[in-house]
Design an enzyme around this catalytic site. Structure first.
Site, short mmCIF file in Angstrom:
data_model
loop_
_atom_site.label_atom_id
_atom_site.label_comp_id
_atom_site.label_asym_id
_atom_site.label_seq_id
_atom_site.Cartn_x
_atom_site.Cartn_y
_atom_site.Cartn_z
N GLY A 39 33.71 3.12 10.39
CA GLY A 39 33.90 1.93 11.22
C GLY A 39 32.68 1.50 12.00
N MET A 90 38.17 0.97 1.47
CA MET A 90 37.89 1.54 0.15
C MET A 90 39.08 1.38 -0.80
SD MET A 90 34.85 2.46 0.59
CE MET A 90 34.44 3.57 -0.74
N ASN A 100 33.44 -9.58 2.86
CA ASN A 100 33.16 -8.16 2.66
C ASN A 100 31.69 -7.91 2.93
OD1 ASN A 100 33.64 -5.44 1.84
ND2 ASN A 100 32.76 -5.91 -0.18
N HIS A 126 28.65 -5.28 1.70
CA HIS A 126 28.38 -4.33 0.62
C HIS A 126 26.94 -3.80 0.76
CE1 HIS A 126 28.82 -2.49 -3.32
NE2 HIS A 126 27.58 -2.88 -3.57
N SER A 168 24.56 -6.97 1.69
CA SER A 168 25.03 -8.34 1.42
C SER A 168 26.39 -8.57 2.06
CB SER A 168 25.21 -8.57 -0.08
OG SER A 168 24.06 -8.24 -0.82
N ASP A 176 33.00 -7.01 -5.92
CA ASP A 176 31.65 -7.16 -5.35
C ASP A 176 30.90 -8.34 -5.97
OD1 ASP A 176 32.07 -4.91 -3.76
OD2 ASP A 176 31.26 -3.55 -5.26
C1 GRF Z 1 29.18 0.27 4.61
O1 GRF Z 1 28.02 0.73 3.98
C2 GRF Z 1 29.68 -0.99 3.93
O2 GRF Z 1 28.65 -1.79 3.43
C3 GRF Z 1 30.50 -0.44 2.82
O3 GRF Z 1 31.12 0.70 3.34
C4 GRF Z 1 30.34 1.22 4.42
C5 GRF Z 1 31.24 1.26 5.60
O4 GRF Z 1 30.61 1.85 6.71
N1 GRF Z 1 31.41 -1.43 2.31
P1 GRF Z 1 31.32 1.78 8.13
O5 GRF Z 1 32.71 2.37 7.96
O6 GRF Z 1 31.35 0.35 8.57
O7 GRF Z 1 30.46 2.63 9.02
#
Ligand code: GRF
Length: 212
Positions: A15, A93, A110, A112, A139, A148
């Site tokens: 998070g 996820m 989103n 990524h 991105s 994605d």
């Molecule tokens: C990040 O690298 C984001 O780009 C990807 O998942 C990771 C999440 O990290 N989708 P966090 O939970 O926000 O620290």
């Protein structure tokens, strides 16, 4: 403020992007507020961040549902109970069902960890290192049915340094994520960023990505 945009953030883990959005929204002039955080995992650290910030949070475990469609239906119902103008995926996820993506079409963002369209999917940092890339990054994109693959909103580049590991690279990419995600949400909340006929537009101009 009454005209702030309500955002629901979906997470599965740490998070840190959620935290960046929480911190951005602490500034009074920021045009969005987080109305709820939803996680599919009850052990997601991000839930504590929501709790600490006084934001409503819920766990909706995918393990309690027979299939993706029924989970996503329940998730939509939960999200919609907060009446958001935007749903922000921040390390959520899960692959989303077609119905889900269509339901939030144009109001689903989103983040990524790669310079899309390169390195879709998982383990982006290690794959970037394995390929000997000199540049990497993050991105923000609108979510469409292609995983994605939705229209790009904002990207930030980092240089790959000699001696980088997946961990050191991830940390530098995350720093950039924490800048561009609140920026994209701000533009959306201001009504400047829109998805029009499948194209991301800022101030009615097609967004231009010269970084890849
Ligand atoms: C990040 O690298 C984001 O780009 C990807 O998942 C990771 C999440 O990290 N989708 P966090 O939970 O926000 O620290």
């Amino acid at each position: 403020m009454n005209n702030t945009l309500s955002v629901v953030v979906l997470i599965s883990g740490k998070g840190s992007n959620l935290q960046a959005l929480i911190d951005a929204a602490k500034v009074e002039s920021y045009p969005a507020r987080i109305s709820a955080v939803i996680s599919n995992r009850d052990d997601a650290d991000g839930l504590r961040r929501a709790q600490d910030a006084g934001i409503a949070w819920k766990v909706l475990s995918h393990r309690d549902y027979a299939d993706r469609e029924s989970y996503d239906r329940a998730l939509m119902e939960l999200i919609d109970s907060f009446n958001p103008g935007l749903v922000a995926l921040a390390g959520f996820m899960r692959i989303l069902s077609e119905d889900f993506v269509q339901h939030y079409y144009g109001r689903l963002l989103n983040i990524h960890p790669s310079l899309l369209p390169k390195y879709k999917g998982l383990n982006t940092h290690q794959r970037v290192l394995d390929r000997g890339e000199r540049q990497h990054g993050a991105s923000v994109h609108f979510v469409t049915l292609e995983l994605d693959g939705g229209p790009l909103v904002l990207q930030s580049q980092v240089l790959v340094l000699s001696g980088d590991t997946a961990e050191t690279l991830a940390a530098r990419v995350l720093e950039q994520e924490h800048i561009i995600y609140p920026q994209a949400v701000k533009w959306f909340a201001e009504g400047r960023l829109k998805l029009v006929n499948g194209v991301a537009m800022l101030d009615s101009k097609q967004m231009n990505h010269g970084t890849h």
